[in-house]
Design a protein around this motif. Sequence first.
Motif, short mmCIF file in Angstrom:
data_model
loop_
_atom_site.label_atom_id
_atom_site.label_comp_id
_atom_site.label_asym_id
_atom_site.label_seq_id
_atom_site.Cartn_x
_atom_site.Cartn_y
_atom_site.Cartn_z
N ASP A 184 0.85 -1.20 0.00
CA ASP A 184 0.00 0.00 0.00
C ASP A 184 0.88 1.24 0.00
O ASP A 184 1.40 1.64 1.04
CB ASP A 184 -0.91 -0.04 1.24
CG ASP A 184 -1.72 1.22 1.36
OD1 ASP A 184 -2.02 1.83 0.31
OD2 ASP A 184 -2.06 1.60 2.49
N ASP A 212 -0.22 4.18 -1.66
CA ASP A 212 -1.05 5.27 -2.22
C ASP A 212 -1.15 6.43 -1.25
O ASP A 212 -0.56 6.41 -0.17
CB ASP A 212 -2.44 4.73 -2.59
CG ASP A 212 -3.12 4.10 -1.41
OD1 ASP A 212 -2.98 4.64 -0.29
OD2 ASP A 212 -3.79 3.06 -1.60
N CYS A 233 -3.87 7.47 0.19
CA CYS A 233 -5.16 7.35 0.89
C CYS A 233 -4.93 6.66 2.23
O CYS A 233 -4.02 5.84 2.36
CB CYS A 233 -6.12 6.53 0.03
SG CYS A 233 -7.72 6.26 0.80
N HIS A 234 -5.75 7.02 3.24
CA HIS A 234 -5.69 6.29 4.50
C HIS A 234 -6.16 4.86 4.30
O HIS A 234 -5.83 3.97 5.08
CB HIS A 234 -6.55 6.98 5.55
CG HIS A 234 -5.95 8.26 6.02
ND1 HIS A 234 -4.75 8.33 6.69
CD2 HIS A 234 -6.37 9.55 5.91
CE1 HIS A 234 -4.46 9.57 6.97
NE2 HIS A 234 -5.42 10.35 6.50
N CYS A 235 -6.90 4.68 3.23
CA CYS A 235 -7.42 3.34 2.93
C CYS A 235 -6.36 2.56 2.13
O CYS A 235 -5.25 3.05 1.95
CB CYS A 235 -8.68 3.47 2.11
SG CYS A 235 -8.39 4.31 0.55
N LYS A 236 -6.71 1.40 1.60
CA LYS A 236 -5.84 0.64 0.72
C LYS A 236 -6.54 0.52 -0.62
O LYS A 236 -7.37 -0.37 -0.83
CB LYS A 236 -5.54 -0.73 1.32
CG LYS A 236 -4.72 -0.61 2.60
CD LYS A 236 -4.34 -1.95 3.16
CE LYS A 236 -3.42 -1.77 4.36
NZ LYS A 236 -3.02 -3.04 4.96
CA LIG Z 1 -3.08 3.73 1.70
#
Ligand SMILES: [Ca+2]
Length: 497
Positions: free
Chosen positions: A430, A432, A434-437
């Motif tokens: 990961d 990116d 973003c806090h997400c994946k």
């Molecule tokens: Ca991320």
Amino acid sequence: MPSGPAMLLGSFLLMVATTTVAQPRGQKVSRSRWIHRIQQGQCSYTFVLPEPCLPEPEPFGSSNSLPGDSPADPPPLGDWRSQRVRQLEKVLENNTLWLQKLERYIQMNLKPELTQAQQHMVQNQTATVLELGSNLLNQTTTQAHKLTNVEAQVLNQTSRMKAQLLEASLSTNKLEKQLLLQGIELHQLQTRNSALETRVLTLETQQQAELDDIRDEKERLQHLLGRQSGALAGLERSLRAASSNSSLLQRQQRQLLESVQRLVQVVAQGPASAIKAAEQMFQDCAEIQRSGANASGTYTIHVANVTKPRKVFCDLETSGGGWTLIQRRENGSVNFQRNWKDYKQGFGDPAGEYWLGNELVHQLTSRATYSLRVELRDWEGNEVYAQYEHFQLGSEGQLYRLSLSGYSGSAGRQSSLVLQGTNFSTADADNDNCHCKCAQMLSGGWWFDACGLSNLNGNYYSLHQHMRKLNGIRWHYFKGPSYSLRATRMMIRPVDL
Ligand SMILES: [Ca+2]
């Protein structure tokens, strides 16, 4: 009209006559008394009357008879009757006397009470009337007092208003005077203004004439400038051609040197590896095209710093050819849900769907300046492209960071790939913004931003299932955020082809 006591007396007399002559109506208390009640309004009167005492008449023929006289003669009938009448008269006389006594008694007892009651009533009424009179007098004085107060207030108000009116009229006079003065000043200003206006007008016409002269001059200068910049551009072009020629020469010199080195190796190793060495001479499809090939298809290249030769698909026709395909999707035959290592080394079939590999693309694009062309096809048969003048991929240590510039093409008014500083991410890496994946959410490996406007390595969806798919093959400025495309190609070639 008879008064109350007189009526009472009349009733009483009537009652006495009735008790005397007719049957007694009252209640008999004893042998010698009669009780009689009379109701007069709220009062009731009770009278106790003596019973009339009548002498027993002598039996007919028993009186005046002497003992031993036998048979004596009975008295005559006329004597007995007259005797009886006398007795009745006597009784009547007694009753009349008694009645007279009673009347006197009543007169004596009732009269003072009646007069007292009348006096009392008169006194009460007089007191009430007096009280009412005093109340009225009080109210009248109160009202008169209030009236005088109100009158005083009205007078005060009136005088105040008069004073105010006087002040107002005075200030109005002052204002009128000021207005008159201002009017005069305004008139003077207007005359001055008109004079100024005429002066401004003359100045404006003069300036306009000067401006026209300047404009003519400017046009002449611009014309001159255009000619000069044209000449400059020509000079620049020749300069660029000269420099590209020089870099091309340098590149060719380098390649020649490499080829000579390889040939020396081949000669040293013997003739068996001569054919293999020939294949290893080409670094990309542009070199293959330069060597004389002109049909698109699968070729083998050998990139410096990459140990094994690799099969790639070369497009030698589109827009001048020389394209090395680094990605192709067309039917969903290859799974693009891969990890970091797969995307690094590459996977799939160069004749069909495949990913050439981040490491190889990094090696290629770090040796020379490459451009990138992205071709997209939707399910309605439309084909568009996005072209980037410069394309470069960082090393693995730089997380295969993307660098793009010079966007043009028909796949939207602007790039659906973030131009600078986007790292490559896969489901197991990961990187990116973003806090997400993003890779786990949207599938595949890509230069997700957070999570970006494109992903050509997303899930492949067939016809009728391609709408409203966020994890499909997306290119935002072509078909929006949830349309999964039918086919894609990503290919690179050196800028100085
Ligand atoms: Ca991320």
